[in-house]
Design a protein around this motif. Structure first.
Motif, PDB file in Angstrom:
ATOM      1  N   GLN A  56       0.831  -1.202   0.000  1.00  0.00           N
ATOM      2  CA  GLN A  56       0.000   0.000   0.000  1.00  0.00           C
ATOM      3  C   GLN A  56       0.872   1.261   0.000  1.00  0.00           C
ATOM      4  N   GLN A  57       1.996   1.206   0.723  1.00  0.00           N
ATOM      5  CA  GLN A  57       2.948   2.327   0.710  1.00  0.00           C
ATOM      6  C   GLN A  57       3.433   2.592  -0.723  1.00  0.00           C
ATOM      7  N   TYR A  58       3.737   1.520  -1.455  1.00  0.00           N
ATOM      8  CA  TYR A  58       4.181   1.691  -2.836  1.00  0.00           C
ATOM      9  C   TYR A  58       3.121   2.460  -3.631  1.00  0.00           C
ATOM     10  N   LYS A  59       1.858   2.051  -3.475  1.00  0.00           N
ATOM     11  CA  LYS A  59       0.760   2.680  -4.221  1.00  0.00           C
ATOM     12  C   LYS A  59       0.535   4.123  -3.777  1.00  0.00           C
ATOM     13  N   ASP A  60       0.492   4.349  -2.466  1.00  0.00           N
ATOM     14  CA  ASP A  60       0.144   5.671  -1.934  1.00  0.00           C
ATOM     15  C   ASP A  60       1.269   6.690  -2.067  1.00  0.00           C
ATOM     16  N   ASN A  61       2.517   6.241  -1.888  1.00  0.00           N
ATOM     17  CA  ASN A  61       3.644   7.174  -1.788  1.00  0.00           C
ATOM     18  C   ASN A  61       4.748   6.960  -2.815  1.00  0.00           C
ATOM     19  N   GLY A  62       4.646   5.894  -3.612  1.00  0.00           N
ATOM     20  CA  GLY A  62       5.671   5.618  -4.616  1.00  0.00           C
ATOM     21  C   GLY A  62       6.997   5.186  -4.033  1.00  0.00           C
ATOM     22  N   VAL A  63       6.983   4.833  -2.758  1.00  0.00           N
ATOM     23  CA  VAL A  63       8.205   4.434  -2.066  1.00  0.00           C
ATOM     24  C   VAL A  63       7.810   3.493  -0.929  1.00  0.00           C
ATOM     25  N   GLY A  64       8.738   2.643  -0.542  1.00  0.00           N
ATOM     26  CA  GLY A  64       8.489   1.721   0.568  1.00  0.00           C
ATOM     27  C   GLY A  64       9.700   0.835   0.786  1.00  0.00           C
TER      28      GLY A  64
END
Length: 174
Positions: A56-64
């Motif tokens: 979800q971090q990848y989707k929401d913030n483009g980073v994780g």
């Protein structure tokens, strides 16, 4: 997220659902969680939930966080990388540098190597202005790593009733 970072001994790639057994092995070890609130996972479902939050971090913030993989053996070492953090420091949001390794990989410099690659990615590719990190004051090794890779001690704060050291590094390229 389609990303692959490379160091001398490691690959860092996006975490995926196939990593659940490795996450469970790492996060069910009480020693791994000694400085993470002493709350190791007890079920694979908890590991799946953690992976879902990273996705979800990848989707929401483009980073994780990214999986750390040993080049020579293909073994899952742990994770490292950046996270857009909103909870640890309630007074502000920031990009957090973190790492967590399976116990058998401790003491080989993998956390340092992966953290340096994560800093390089954050500053050179993402053009972040600053990257921060927190470590429990009593977590000697993590504090040593953060200083070794160039983060600057910038005070202390309390999280989960524990004293934490706060670190900040400004992007040297901006």
């Amino acid at each position: 997220m389609n990303l692959k970072l490379e160091t001398k001994r490691l690959y860092l790639r996006p975490i995926n659902e196939d990593d659940e057994q490795d996450f469970f092995e790492m996060d069910s070890n009480p020693k791994v969680h000694e400085f993470l609130g002493n709350n190791p996972v007890t079920s694979i479902e908890q590991s799946r939930g953690y992976i879902k939050s990273i996705l979800q971090q990848y989707k929401d913030n483009g980073v994780g966080r990214l999986a750390i993989i040993k080049k020579d053996t293909g073994e899952f070492v742990g994770w490292s990388g950046l996270k857009f953090e909103r909870e640890v420091r309630e007074e502000f949001d920031y990009y957090d540098l973190g790492y967590r390794l399976k116990e058998k990989f401790w003491g080989h410099g993998y956390a340092t190597e992966a953290a340096i690659a994560s800093l390089d990615y954050g500053f050179n590719d993402l053009k972040l202005k600053e990257i921060c990190a927190a470590a429990y004051a009593k977590h000697t090794v993590s504090n040593i790593i953060l200083k070794k890779i160039g983060l600057k001690p910038s005070g202390t704060f309390t999280f989960d009733n524990e004293l934490c050291n706060w670190y900040v590094l400004q992007n040297p390229n901006l």
